[in-house]
Write a protein that holds these residues in place. Structure first.
Motif, PDB file in Angstrom:
ATOM      1  N   GLU A 182       0.998  -0.956   0.262  1.00  0.00           N
ATOM      2  CA  GLU A 182       0.206  -0.148   0.237  1.00  0.00           C
ATOM      3  C   GLU A 182       0.659   1.276   0.248  1.00  0.00           C
ATOM      4  O   GLU A 182       2.071   1.148   0.648  1.00  0.00           O
ATOM      5  N   VAL A 183       0.592   2.301  -0.541  1.00  0.00           N
ATOM      6  CA  VAL A 183       1.514   3.375  -0.770  1.00  0.00           C
ATOM      7  C   VAL A 183       1.376   3.946   0.953  1.00  0.00           C
ATOM      8  O   VAL A 183      -0.041   4.272   1.186  1.00  0.00           O
TER       9      VAL A 183
ATOM     10  N   PRO B 140       7.874  14.597  -4.275  1.00  0.00           N
ATOM     11  CA  PRO B 140       7.603  15.126  -5.345  1.00  0.00           C
ATOM     12  C   PRO B 140       9.215  15.759  -5.756  1.00  0.00           C
ATOM     13  O   PRO B 140      10.066  16.044  -4.431  1.00  0.00           O
ATOM     14  N   LEU B 141      10.193  14.651  -6.957  1.00  0.00           N
ATOM     15  CA  LEU B 141      11.602  15.704  -6.607  1.00  0.00           C
ATOM     16  C   LEU B 141      12.108  15.755  -7.855  1.00  0.00           C
ATOM     17  O   LEU B 141      13.040  16.362  -8.873  1.00  0.00           O
ATOM     18  N   GLY B 142      10.929  16.971  -8.580  1.00  0.00           N
ATOM     19  CA  GLY B 142      10.605  17.361  -9.783  1.00  0.00           C
ATOM     20  C   GLY B 142      10.452  16.673 -11.630  1.00  0.00           C
ATOM     21  O   GLY B 142       9.435  16.405 -11.300  1.00  0.00           O
ATOM     22  N   LYS B 143      11.234  15.861 -11.546  1.00  0.00           N
ATOM     23  CA  LYS B 143      11.348  14.814 -12.129  1.00  0.00           C
ATOM     24  C   LYS B 143      10.921  13.519 -12.293  1.00  0.00           C
ATOM     25  O   LYS B 143      10.393  12.955 -12.567  1.00  0.00           O
ATOM     26  N   GLU B 144      11.247  13.606 -11.019  1.00  0.00           N
ATOM     27  CA  GLU B 144      10.551  11.896 -10.714  1.00  0.00           C
ATOM     28  C   GLU B 144       9.945  12.416  -9.055  1.00  0.00           C
ATOM     29  O   GLU B 144      10.316  13.279  -8.573  1.00  0.00           O
ATOM     30  N   GLN B 145       9.555  11.058  -8.587  1.00  0.00           N
ATOM     31  CA  GLN B 145       9.070  11.423  -6.812  1.00  0.00           C
ATOM     32  C   GLN B 145       9.623   9.806  -6.809  1.00  0.00           C
ATOM     33  O   GLN B 145      10.054   8.775  -7.328  1.00  0.00           O
ATOM     34  N   ILE B 146       9.560   9.665  -5.030  1.00  0.00           N
ATOM     35  CA  ILE B 146      10.148   8.759  -4.150  1.00  0.00           C
ATOM     36  C   ILE B 146       8.479   8.571  -3.330  1.00  0.00           C
ATOM     37  O   ILE B 146       8.288   9.565  -3.166  1.00  0.00           O
ATOM     38  N   VAL B 147       8.457   6.709  -4.012  1.00  0.00           N
ATOM     39  CA  VAL B 147       7.139   6.275  -3.195  1.00  0.00           C
ATOM     40  C   VAL B 147       7.458   5.958  -2.205  1.00  0.00           C
ATOM     41  O   VAL B 147       7.903   4.628  -2.528  1.00  0.00           O
ATOM     42  N   THR B 148       7.039   5.492  -1.195  1.00  0.00           N
ATOM     43  CA  THR B 148       6.994   5.051  -0.339  1.00  0.00           C
ATOM     44  C   THR B 148       5.474   3.455   0.442  1.00  0.00           C
ATOM     45  O   THR B 148       4.694   4.482   0.413  1.00  0.00           O
ATOM     46  N   VAL B 149       5.702   2.435  -0.073  1.00  0.00           N
ATOM     47  CA  VAL B 149       5.062   1.593  -0.138  1.00  0.00           C
ATOM     48  C   VAL B 149       5.556   0.515   0.481  1.00  0.00           C
ATOM     49  O   VAL B 149       7.085   0.102   1.547  1.00  0.00           O
ATOM     50  N   THR B 150       3.863   0.228   2.203  1.00  0.00           N
ATOM     51  CA  THR B 150       4.183  -0.769   3.058  1.00  0.00           C
ATOM     52  C   THR B 150       3.844  -1.562   2.829  1.00  0.00           C
ATOM     53  O   THR B 150       3.097  -2.239   2.159  1.00  0.00           O
ATOM     54  N   ILE B 151       4.532  -2.884   2.758  1.00  0.00           N
ATOM     55  CA  ILE B 151       4.401  -3.681   2.944  1.00  0.00           C
ATOM     56  C   ILE B 151       5.022  -5.120   3.292  1.00  0.00           C
ATOM     57  O   ILE B 151       5.757  -5.279   4.352  1.00  0.00           O
ATOM     58  N   GLY B 152       3.356  -5.846   4.087  1.00  0.00           N
ATOM     59  CA  GLY B 152       3.626  -5.884   5.455  1.00  0.00           C
ATOM     60  C   GLY B 152       4.130  -5.100   6.797  1.00  0.00           C
ATOM     61  O   GLY B 152       3.467  -3.727   6.783  1.00  0.00           O
ATOM     62  N   ASN B 153       5.241  -4.726   7.546  1.00  0.00           N
ATOM     63  CA  ASN B 153       6.167  -3.703   7.875  1.00  0.00           C
ATOM     64  C   ASN B 153       6.765  -3.192   7.469  1.00  0.00           C
ATOM     65  O   ASN B 153       7.781  -3.030   8.744  1.00  0.00           O
ATOM     66  N   THR B 154       6.979  -3.041   6.112  1.00  0.00           N
ATOM     67  CA  THR B 154       8.063  -3.590   5.694  1.00  0.00           C
ATOM     68  C   THR B 154       7.807  -2.218   5.204  1.00  0.00           C
ATOM     69  O   THR B 154       7.175  -2.003   4.262  1.00  0.00           O
TER      70      THR B 154
END
Length: 360
Positions: A298-299, A304-318
Motif C-alpha cells: 500500500e502507498v 516529489p523531486l522535480g522530474k521524478e518522485q519517491i513513493v514509499t510503500v508498506t509491504i507487511g511491516n517493511t
C-alpha cells in the motif's frame, strides 16, 4: 606517483582496536576513497598512511619502500585537513610557501612554485590576502595549494569539503578530481559522504568498525554490495531490504510470491538456505497500480523531486522506496504492486547479512 600497500595493519588505542588487520593496495595515480560512518576508523587509517599514527602491527609500503617507521616529513605526502588549518597571521602566499620554506628552498624557486600552483587552483589574485578575508571555498583551495606546492607523491585528504555548502561542494569535487588526474598523484580521500565517494573515486574502500568490508569501483560497490551494510550505506535513498522465505522455486514475502531470480537458483540449492534478505535499489523497480505479480503493498507516502518522485510503500511491516516518474499520481493507502528488475535483485544471508554469492 607511488603505489601504497598496507599489510595487516592493526592500530590499537589502549584496549580499543581502531583498525583491525587492514590489507589494501592503492595503485599508482589512483583516487581511493575511504568511506564509512563516523568512528569507523577511516581517518585513523589515513593518519597511519601519513605517519602521524604508527601502526600497532603491520607494514606500510610506498612502492617497494617500507615507510612504517619513517616520520611524516620524510614520506613526501601532502595532507589536507577538514578544517584546512591555515595560519591566520600569514597571507595566502606565505601559507602556501610554508612547506617549501621548511625545506630551505631558494626564494626565487618558492616564488615560482607558489604562483604556479595558485594559478592552477585559480587563487592567484588572492595571494596578498589573509585567510580571514577568504570564503570557505577559497580557504579550501589555499589548503590544497599548500599540500600540492611541494609536489607530493601522495595526496591525503581528510574530509576537506565537509565545511563547504552543498553547491560549492559539488563544484570543488569536480575540480579536485580533474586536478588529481592532471597531476597523476596517488590520492586517498576520507569521507562519510557516499555521493562524494561515488562521484570522485576510482575505487572505494567501505570501512566499518575498523574493518574493510568491500573494495571496488563505484559501480561494483553500488550494484554488487558484498554486505547489507554496504547496500544500506550507499545510495540516496539506500537499497531496500525485505525478508523472504524460500519455497521451492519461489520467494515468499508476506502475502506475495515471486520466482527466485535465475542467477540465484543453483546457489540457493547449494547453500540450502531457507530465509534470505532481498535487496534492490529504488530505481530498479516500477510501481503498478492494483494487485499483480510482484510485491503487493500500500502507498504510505510520496515525495516529489522535480522530474521524478519517491513513493514509499508498506509491504507487511517493511517500508520500500521506489522512484516513479513525475506524472504518475497515487493516493494514500492505495493498493500497488512493486515489480523488481530480476537482474538487479541481490539476495543476502539473513544471519551474516552477506550477499549469497560471497558465501562460497
Amino acid at each position: 606517483m607511488v603505489k601504497i600497500i598496507l599489510e595487516n595493519i592493526t592500530k590499537k588505542f589502549d584496549d580499543f582496536t581502531a583498525l583491525d588487520n587492514i590489507n589494501l593496495k592503492i595503485d599508482d595515480g589512483e583516487f581511493m576513497a575511504l568511506l564509512g560512518p563516523s568512528g569507523s576508523g577511516k581517518s585513523t587509517l589515513l593518519y597511519t598512511i601519513a605517519g602521524i599514527y604508527k601502526p600497532t602491527s603491520g607494514r606500510i609500503y610506498f612502492d617497494d619502500r617500507d615507510v612504517t617507521e619513517i616520520p611524516p616529513k620524510d614520506r613526501n605526502i601532502g595532507l589536507v585537513f577538514q578544517n584546512w588549518a591555515l595560519y591566520p597571521h600569514m597571507k595566502v602566499f606565505n601559507n602556501i610557501a610554508f612547506p617549501l620554506e621548511l625545506r630551505k628552498v631558494p626564494k626565487q624557486e618558492i616564488e615560482k612554485k607558489v604562483r604556479e600552483v595558485a594559478k592552477m587552483l585559480h587563487i592567484e589574485n588572492l595571494l596578498d590576502r589573509y585567510p580571514w578575508q577568504l570564503s570557505g571555498g577559497q580557504q579550501q583551495r589555499v589548503a590544497m595549494a599548500r599540500a600540492l606546492v611541494k609536489e607530493p607523491d601522495v595526496l591525503l585528504l581528510d574530509e576537506p569539503m565537509s565545511n563547504l555548502d552543498a553547491l560549492l561542494r559539488i563544484e570543488v569535487r569536480a575540480e579536485l578530481k580533474r586536478l588529481q588526474k592532471d597531476l597523476g598523484i596517488t590520492a586517498v580521500h576520507v569521507t562519510h559522504d557516499q555521493a562524494e565517494a561515488l562521484a570522485m573515486a576510482d575505487r572505494i574502500a567501505l570501512i566499518k568498525e575498523g574493518k574493510i568490508l568491500q573494495v571496488g569501483t563505484p559501480d561494483e560497490v553500488y550494484y554488487k554490495p558484498k554486505y547489507k551494510f554496504v547496500g544500506r550505506f550507499l545510495g540516496n535513498p539506500p537499497m531496500n531490504f525485505i525478508e523472504a522465505e524460500v519455497e521451492n522455486n519461489y520467494l515468499r514475502i508476506y502475502e506475495s510470491k515471486i520466482p527466485i531470480p535465475t542467477q540465484y537458483r543453483r546457489l540457493i540449492n547449494k547453500l540450502d538456505v531457507k530465509k534470505v534478505l532481498l535487496g534492490f535499489r529504488p530505481h530498479d523497480a516500477e510501481l503498478v497500480k492494483g494487485i499483480h505479480e510482484g510485491l503487493i503493498g500500500e502507498v504510505y507516502s510520496f515525495e516529489p523531486l522535480g522530474k521524478e518522485q519517491i513513493v514509499t510503500v508498506t509491504i507487511g511491516n517493511t517500508f520500500i522506496k521506489v522512484f516513479v516518474p513525475e506524472g504518475e499520481r497515487f493516493t494514500f493507502g492505495e493498493k500497488v504492486t512493486v515489480k523488481i528488475r530480476e537482474d538487479r535483485i541481490i539476495l543476502f544471508d539473513k544471519k551474516t547479512e552477506k550477499a549469497l554469492e560471497f558465501l562460497i
